[in-house]
Design a protein around this motif. Sequence first.
Motif, short mmCIF file in Angstrom:
data_model
loop_
_atom_site.label_atom_id
_atom_site.label_comp_id
_atom_site.label_asym_id
_atom_site.label_seq_id
_atom_site.Cartn_x
_atom_site.Cartn_y
_atom_site.Cartn_z
N ASN A 3 -10.17 9.77 36.46
CA ASN A 3 -9.00 9.37 35.68
C ASN A 3 -9.35 9.37 34.19
O ASN A 3 -10.46 9.02 33.82
N PRO A 4 -8.38 9.72 33.35
CA PRO A 4 -8.65 9.68 31.91
C PRO A 4 -8.72 8.24 31.40
O PRO A 4 -8.23 7.31 32.04
N PHE A 5 -9.33 8.07 30.24
CA PHE A 5 -9.33 6.79 29.53
C PHE A 5 -7.94 6.63 28.93
O PHE A 5 -7.45 7.52 28.23
N ILE A 6 -7.29 5.50 29.21
CA ILE A 6 -5.88 5.35 28.82
C ILE A 6 -5.73 4.39 27.64
O ILE A 6 -6.12 3.23 27.72
N ILE A 7 -5.19 4.93 26.55
CA ILE A 7 -4.88 4.12 25.38
C ILE A 7 -3.38 3.82 25.41
O ILE A 7 -2.56 4.73 25.46
N THR A 190 -12.86 8.57 17.90
CA THR A 190 -14.33 8.71 17.83
C THR A 190 -15.01 7.64 18.66
O THR A 190 -15.93 7.93 19.44
N GLN A 191 -14.54 6.38 18.52
CA GLN A 191 -15.17 5.28 19.27
C GLN A 191 -15.00 5.46 20.77
O GLN A 191 -15.94 5.22 21.54
N VAL A 192 -13.80 5.88 21.19
CA VAL A 192 -13.56 6.06 22.64
C VAL A 192 -14.45 7.19 23.17
O VAL A 192 -15.05 7.08 24.24
N LYS A 193 -14.54 8.29 22.41
CA LYS A 193 -15.38 9.40 22.85
C LYS A 193 -16.85 8.97 22.98
O LYS A 193 -17.53 9.35 23.93
N GLU A 194 -17.30 8.16 22.03
CA GLU A 194 -18.67 7.64 22.11
C GLU A 194 -18.86 6.77 23.34
O GLU A 194 -19.85 6.86 24.05
#
Length: 199
Positions: A3-7, A190-194
């Motif tokens: 599942n993707p990270f959901i914002i 950027t923070q989520v990708k990290e």
Amino acid sequence: MSNPFIIGLTGSIGMGKSTTATMFAEEGVPVWDADAAVHRIYAPGGAAVEPLRAIYPDAIVGGAVDRNILKDWIGKDPSALKQIEAVVHPLVAQDRADFIAGSDAPIVVLDIPLLFETGADDRMDLVVVVSAPADLQRARVLARGTMSTEQFNTILAKQMPDAEKRKRADVVIPTETMDDARTAVRAVVTQVKERLSHA
């Protein structure tokens, strides 16, 4: 496929949420828009047309749901809103689920105006609230020329106060200037990708 990270993206009327959603899209993050989903299900052939015809035939004009007729019905009948929501909310939730399932992106944004009011914030990995000073918010909305001060105040009264949204947010994006907003959007991505690279 994981599942993707959901914002979850939200904010009161006139705070710059749509503009901020566009900025996420420009950073390569797919955006699902709750309002656009409602337009899809209300359009000719949309999933809400026949169920709403069954409960209020007058609301269907030219094969599509007429929002103004729904508004009039809500104004006249205290039970109307609950009946409409019982049809629309599950269809919008299905549209959202289809979007998430169909995305192979690592991060997605769900643009939901009533994120906190509907309790959808519980299902987000990160909640982002867009915010601007109240005088700027009012000036933006009234400059659109689509609603009166009274209509604006009515909508505002139905939404959770901005201060409460900011308190409940994981991240607040200031939208006084578009540069501020863009910098904040890039920082979130950027923070989520990290975070995902270390997961």
